[in-house]
Enzyme design. Structure first.
Site, PDB file in Angstrom:
ATOM      1  N   HIS A   1       0.821  -1.220   0.000  1.00 41.39           N
ATOM      2  CA  HIS A   1       0.000   0.000   0.000  1.00 41.39           C
ATOM      3  C   HIS A   1       0.856   1.271   0.000  1.00 41.39           C
ATOM      4  O   HIS A   1       1.897   1.337   0.660  1.00 41.39           O
ATOM      5  CB  HIS A   1      -0.951   0.004   1.200  1.00 41.39           C
TER       6      HIS A   1
ATOM      7  N   ASP B   1      -0.045  -3.552   8.836  1.00 45.42           N
ATOM      8  CA  ASP B   1      -1.497  -3.353   8.947  1.00 45.42           C
ATOM      9  C   ASP B   1      -2.206  -4.674   9.244  1.00 45.42           C
ATOM     10  O   ASP B   1      -3.363  -4.868   8.885  1.00 45.42           O
ATOM     11  CB  ASP B   1      -2.052  -2.726   7.665  1.00 45.42           C
TER      12      ASP B   1
ATOM     13  N   ASP C   1       0.614   4.115   1.385  1.00 44.60           N
ATOM     14  CA  ASP C   1       0.921   4.808   2.647  1.00 44.60           C
ATOM     15  C   ASP C   1       1.972   4.051   3.457  1.00 44.60           C
ATOM     16  O   ASP C   1       2.267   4.421   4.596  1.00 44.60           O
ATOM     17  CB  ASP C   1      -0.356   5.072   3.467  1.00 44.60           C
TER      18      ASP C   1
ATOM     19  N   HIS D   1      -5.009  -8.627   5.150  1.00 48.41           N
ATOM     20  CA  HIS D   1      -5.144  -7.209   4.756  1.00 48.41           C
ATOM     21  C   HIS D   1      -4.705  -7.075   3.298  1.00 48.41           C
ATOM     22  O   HIS D   1      -5.416  -6.522   2.468  1.00 48.41           O
ATOM     23  CB  HIS D   1      -4.294  -6.358   5.692  1.00 48.41           C
TER      24      HIS D   1
HETATM   25 ZN    ZN Z   1      -2.393  -1.210   4.270  1.00 50.75          ZN
END
Ligand code: ZN
Length: 255
Positions: free
Chosen positions: A58, A133, A60, A114
């Site tokens: 991801h 995460d 971020d 995730h």
């Molecule tokens: Zn993530």
């Protein structure tokens, strides 16, 4: 020598963290959410970036990689299953691989759910877990690419680590997670204690992480789907734990 850590906020509610080996001077950034925030952390500590250990693809968690890699010529370590989606990867790793940061060593734990290729880094000598995460304090990541059964199995792998393990996660979501957890276990004393602790941390403008895995086992409903009272609380007494987990996750998504 023991690992040193430096935690800092990035972007809106992401955490960055540096792991430093005082023996060799090596320093790893766990993920790279934001170039400027990582640079500021390096400046504040005086540490030199040698490695970036990526948990998942991801943006971020990876957007800071290209600029940091260019400036520091650091090594980028990433999950094999997601290497195509992560910039400038030097080395790919999978379950049980050992990643060295100077004299420190981390074991790779694959935690699909995730994202499908998500990995976590566990430093056994220092009992440090970088959970990306997958596991948050009193919460867990949304099940985006995997399914609930896989995510539950991933959380069980983390739950098997020692209680004293300090858990660093990817986001500051603790307060909202506690509000939700109380709807599942309103009478959980460990959860009430965690809320008090988190309120004090937030009032003092301090991060609510790391927590310990022992605290999470006692108060995080997503690690407690196989506790009979929790299954009963969500109307699924006697159901398989992963189904209880799926129900709790669904409720959190709607919360
Ligand atoms: Zn993530």
């Amino acid at each position: 020598m023991s690992a040193q850590t430096h935690l800092f906020l990035c972007l809106k509610d992401n955490y960055g963290v540096l792991v430093h080996d005082p023996g060799s001077g090596a320093t790893a950034s766990i993920d790279a959410p934001e170039e400027a925030a990582v640079e500021a952390a390096l400046k504040a500590t005086g540490w030199k970036l040698t490695d970036i250990l990526v948990t998942h693809h991801h943006g971020d968690h990876t957007d800071g990689i290209p600029a940091l890699k260019q400036r520091h010529r650091c090594r980028v370590v990433a999950p094999k299953a997601e290497a195509q989606r992560i910039p400038m990867v030097d080395e790919t790793v999978r379950e049980n691989d050992v990643v060295r940061v100077g004299g420190l060593a981390a074991r790779v734990i694959e935690t699909p759910g995730h994202t499908l290729g998500q990995i976590n880094y566990f430093f056994p000598a220092d009992k440090l877990l970088f959970a990306g995460d997958t596991l948050f304090s009193i919460g867990c990541g949304r099940v985006i690419e995997g399914n609930a059964e896989a995510m539950w199995q991933s959380l069980l792998k983390l739950r098997a680590l020692p209680d004293e393990t300090r858990v660093y996660c990817g986001h500051e979501y603790t307060k909202a997670n506690i509000r939700f957890a109380r709807t599942v276990e309103p009478d959980n004393a460990a959860l009430a204690a965690r809320e008090k602790e988190a309120d004090a941390q937030i009032a003092a403008k301090r991060p609510t992480i790391p927590s310990t895995l022992g605290e999470e086992k006692a108060a995080n409903p997503f690690l407690r789907a196989d506790v009979p009272e929790v299954a009963k609380a969500v109307g699924l007494a006697g159901s398989p734990a992963w189904k209880v987990f799926a129900e709790i996750r669904e409720r959190k998504n709607r919360f």
